[in-house]
Design an enzyme around this catalytic site. Structure first.
Site: not given
Ligand code: NAP
Length: 245
Positions: A140, A153, A155, A157
């Site tokens: 991130s 978060y 830390a 990333k």
């Molecule tokens: P999201 O829609 O909340 O999806 C997160 C996913 O992680 C969900 O499918 C969730 O599965 C899964 N997850 C959480 N805990 C888990 C565990 N212990 N074991 C297995 N799966 C788990 O969020 P997103 O925005 O798509 O984020 C995806 C990645 O991108 C993350 O690493 C996030 O930090 C990163 N990111 C996102 C953004 C943003 O702006 N959205 C920006 C920078 C980085 P369940 O739904 O089944 O719990």
């Protein structure tokens, strides 16, 4: 040749788009989901199937060593050894450091960083043996620049970045590339939780003037996971619409 890809957190916003992108590129895709999201993962699989692709869903808490071992055993049995690992699963538990609970620190570090260690380690042995592999982890911009209320978060990333560069050096000679993507604000459940004023302020700081779409992250993952990116390793590709310039 068809490759086998595993996407952790493949039922969520970015993970779902990544699973669809990798399937559209001809890979067979294992869609990992956590508790209670079997239906969302099944929908992703259905979408892959109706586009002519192939895959499986696999339940696991990616921060748990036994779950991760079981997940890799299941995927290997059903599709074959994992050639492409996308470490996407992640959570936030935001709060200013002075008020942060240790449980929130631990949960975020476990889900976002311990999982990357566990899954990459499990994926690497067969990749090294076959002299081909791709690991792409979703970091991130918070891990590069920091963010108020996100010490845990950021830390986790930033840890993904150090991990990526180290492992890239360890396994580069074996045909395995290890890269990270640092998205900015992407329109998913994670950012929909933000108050309107935070979303508006964030959009104002982005050169392209809008949040990104999950598929705009997914296409970058698809590229790094492809043969075309064979000479790129240890890199962090920022996909943020020109926010952290
Ligand atoms: P999201 O829609 O909340 O999806 C997160 C996913 O992680 C969900 O499918 C969730 O599965 C899964 N997850 C959480 N805990 C888990 C565990 N212990 N074991 C297995 N799966 C788990 O969020 P997103 O925005 O798509 O984020 C995806 C990645 O991108 C993350 O690493 C996030 O930090 C990163 N990111 C996102 C953004 C943003 O702006 N959205 C920006 C920078 C980085 P369940 O739904 O089944 O719990």
């Amino acid at each position: 040749m068809t490759k086998v890809a595993l996407v952790t957190g493949g039922s969520g916003g970015i993970g779902r788009a990544v699973a669809l992108e990798l399937a559209a590129r001809g890979n067979r895709v294992a869609v990992n989901y956590y508790v209670g999201f079997a239906e969302a993962a099944a929908e992703v699989l259905e979408e892959i199937g109706s586009a002519g692709g192939e895959g499986v869903t696999v339940q696991a808490d990616v921060s748990d060593p036994q779950d991760v071992a079981q997940m890799f055993a299941t995927v290997t049995e059903q599709l074959g050894p994992v050639d492409i690992l996308v470490n996407n699963a992640g959570i936030t538990r935001d709060g200013l450091l002075l008020r942060m609970e240790t449980d929130d620190w631990d949960a975020v570090l476990s889900t976002n960083l311990r999982s990357v260690y566990l899954c990459s380690k499990a994926a690497l042995r067969p990749m090294v043996r076959s002299r081909w592999g791709r690991i792409v982890s979703i970091s991130s911009v918070a891990g590069l620049s920091g963010n108020v209320g996100q010490a845990n978060y950021a830390a986790s990333k930033a840890g993904v970045v150090g991990f990526t560069k180290s492992v890239a050096k360890e396994v580069g000679s074996r045909g395995v590339t290890v890269n990270a993507i640092a998205p900015g604000f992407i329109d998913t459940d994670m950012t929909r939780k933000l108050p309107d004023e935070v979303r508006d302020a964030a959009s104002g700081s982005i050169a392209l003037g809008r949040f990104g779409l999950p598929r705009e992250v997914a296409s970058a993952v698809g590229y790094l996971a492809s043969e075309d990116a064979a000479y790129i390793t240890g890199q962090v590709l920022v996909v943020d619409g020109g926010m952290a310039l």
